[in-house]
Motif scaffolding. Structure first.
Motif, PDB file in Angstrom:
ATOM      1  N   LEU A   5      -2.644  -0.730  -8.941  1.00  0.00           N
ATOM      2  CA  LEU A   5      -2.791  -0.468  -7.513  1.00  0.00           C
ATOM      3  C   LEU A   5      -1.910   0.703  -7.099  1.00  0.00           C
ATOM      4  CD1 LEU A   5      -2.652  -4.159  -6.215  1.00  0.00           C
ATOM      5  CD2 LEU A   5      -4.697  -2.717  -6.418  1.00  0.00           C
ATOM      6  N   THR A   6      -2.513   1.636  -6.384  1.00  0.00           N
ATOM      7  CA  THR A   6      -1.771   2.757  -5.805  1.00  0.00           C
ATOM      8  C   THR A   6      -1.384   2.400  -4.373  1.00  0.00           C
ATOM      9  OG1 THR A   6      -2.827   4.478  -7.124  1.00  0.00           O
ATOM     10  CG2 THR A   6      -1.971   5.137  -5.005  1.00  0.00           C
ATOM     11  N   LEU A 123       2.094  -1.340 -10.083  1.00  0.00           N
ATOM     12  CA  LEU A 123       2.131  -0.741  -8.749  1.00  0.00           C
ATOM     13  C   LEU A 123       2.637   0.692  -8.850  1.00  0.00           C
ATOM     14  CD1 LEU A 123       3.692  -3.682  -6.683  1.00  0.00           C
ATOM     15  CD2 LEU A 123       1.280  -3.261  -7.221  1.00  0.00           C
ATOM     16  N   LEU A 124       1.938   1.615  -8.194  1.00  0.00           N
ATOM     17  CA  LEU A 124       2.261   3.036  -8.258  1.00  0.00           C
ATOM     18  C   LEU A 124       2.729   3.532  -6.898  1.00  0.00           C
ATOM     19  CD1 LEU A 124      -0.942   4.180 -10.215  1.00  0.00           C
ATOM     20  CD2 LEU A 124       1.198   3.299 -11.170  1.00  0.00           C
ATOM     21  N   ASP A 125       3.960   4.028  -6.847  1.00  0.00           N
ATOM     22  CA  ASP A 125       4.483   4.627  -5.617  1.00  0.00           C
ATOM     23  C   ASP A 125       4.264   6.137  -5.680  1.00  0.00           C
ATOM     24  OD1 ASP A 125       5.771   4.584  -3.102  1.00  0.00           O
ATOM     25  OD2 ASP A 125       7.640   5.227  -4.029  1.00  0.00           O
ATOM     26  N   ASN A 126       3.874   6.730  -4.565  1.00  0.00           N
ATOM     27  CA  ASN A 126       3.452   8.128  -4.552  1.00  0.00           C
ATOM     28  C   ASN A 126       4.180   8.960  -3.506  1.00  0.00           C
ATOM     29  OD1 ASN A 126       0.775   8.306  -6.301  1.00  0.00           O
ATOM     30  ND2 ASN A 126       0.802   6.339  -5.259  1.00  0.00           N
ATOM     31  N   GLY A 143      -7.493  -0.002  -7.201  1.00  0.00           N
ATOM     32  CA  GLY A 143      -7.479  -0.146  -5.752  1.00  0.00           C
ATOM     33  C   GLY A 143      -6.336   0.608  -5.104  1.00  0.00           C
ATOM     34  N   VAL A 144      -6.477   0.802  -3.800  1.00  0.00           N
ATOM     35  CA  VAL A 144      -5.479   1.508  -3.004  1.00  0.00           C
ATOM     36  C   VAL A 144      -5.013   0.589  -1.882  1.00  0.00           C
ATOM     37  CG1 VAL A 144      -4.985   3.539  -1.587  1.00  0.00           C
ATOM     38  CG2 VAL A 144      -6.627   3.711  -3.457  1.00  0.00           C
ATOM     39  N   ILE A 145      -3.706   0.415  -1.784  1.00  0.00           N
ATOM     40  CA  ILE A 145      -3.111  -0.273  -0.638  1.00  0.00           C
ATOM     41  C   ILE A 145      -2.555   0.801   0.291  1.00  0.00           C
ATOM     42  CG2 ILE A 145      -1.266  -1.815   0.138  1.00  0.00           C
ATOM     43  CD1 ILE A 145      -1.559  -3.318  -2.500  1.00  0.00           C
ATOM     44  N   ILE A 146      -2.977   0.760   1.550  1.00  0.00           N
ATOM     45  CA  ILE A 146      -2.571   1.780   2.522  1.00  0.00           C
ATOM     46  C   ILE A 146      -1.638   1.152   3.549  1.00  0.00           C
ATOM     47  CG2 ILE A 146      -3.350   3.475   4.208  1.00  0.00           C
ATOM     48  CD1 ILE A 146      -6.101   3.428   2.857  1.00  0.00           C
TER      49      ILE A 146
END
Length: 264
Positions: A5-6, A123-126, A143-146
């Motif tokens: 998940l991004t 989990l990917l932090d950007n 998936g993307v968590i916004i």
């Protein structure tokens, strides 16, 4: 196999890193195997997980440029109970070097193939921008968590981000979808907050998490101690909110998996 998940938003200051760190800790507290990967050269998620970004021997930079494999980059045995691939200023150079590398948008996806089965969630932090680091994250994710604040300008920003996700879905990653929209720094006393929140639910429906993350002093204080809020003050409103989010995410993931198994 891990669900990757991004956690991203092109707008800064919306609680991206706070969400990544605290969701990782909360999932780990529910006995999930979690890896957090910091893809922001500022290294805030690294420091917030109790890892000194200045002391990293291998990091996301070496991972993306092929100088080290994922196993070499993972830091295990941390007090936060999840694993970390850290980042620091070296990652700024990766943005330039990636331009010269083959399959530059898929470097992260390829690098994670050998360790994805060791985790339940990655989990990917950007960084708060759309660059090759973020593109790599989106190309590798399911998936993307916004995370977003319930304010007027946030509505404009989320439209742009969803457009980006749709482009990545069409061009690079057909599996990519919006996993969920998380309302952060939520203050129910403000009428604008309630209005924007209502618009989000009307438009995105069940894509909006039921859990909301309140404004909370403990969430703000915890990073200076190199800890998620759960380990800094487990009874704070912020800690309890992220535990609720972890539960919501886990249940949704299990339902999706059962649906996919029945479809097969």
């Amino acid at each position: 196999m891990a669900k990757i998940l991004t956690i991203t938003n092109q707008k800064g200051g919306v609680g991206k890193t706070t969400t990544c760190v605290n969701l990782a800790a909360s999932l780990a507290a529910t006995k999930k195997r979690v890896l957090l990967i910091d893809l922001d050269p500022q290294g805030n998620a690294t420091m917030g997980s109790g890892v000194d970004k200045h002391e990293l021997e291998t990091s996301a930079y070496e991972l993306l440029t092929g100088q080290a494999d994922a196993q070499e980059c993972v830091i295990k045995g941390l007090p936060v109970h999840y694993d970390v691939i850290g980042a620091n200023g070296d990652l700024t150079a990766a943005e330039v070097e990636l331009l010269q590398l083959p399959r530059r948008e898929f470097r992260l996806k390829m690098a994670l193939q050998n360790i994805a089965d060791q985790y339940d969630f990655i989990l990917l932090d950007n960084p708060p921008s759309l660059n090759l680091l973020t593109v790599n994250a989106l190309a590798a994710s399911a998936g993307v968590i916004i995370p977003m604040q319930c304010e007027y300008y946030a509505l404009e920003g989320i439209s742009a981000l969803i457009g980006t996700v749709e482009k990545i879905n069409k061009r690079l990653n057909p599996e990519l979808k919006i996993e969920g929209i998380l309302r952060t720094m939520f203050d129910p006393r403000m009428s604008l907050t309630k209005d924007v929140s209502s618009h989000l639910v009307d438009y995105f429906g069940d894509k909006v998490y039921r859990t909301v993350i309140p404004r909370n002093v403990r969430l703000a204080e915890a990073p200076s101690h190199g800890l998620p809020a759960l380990l800094y003050d487990k009874n704070s409103r912020g800690s309890l909110a992220y535990l609720a989010l972890a539960g919501e995410l886990s249940r949704k993931t299990e339902m999706d998996q059962r649906t996919a198994e029945l479809a097969d």
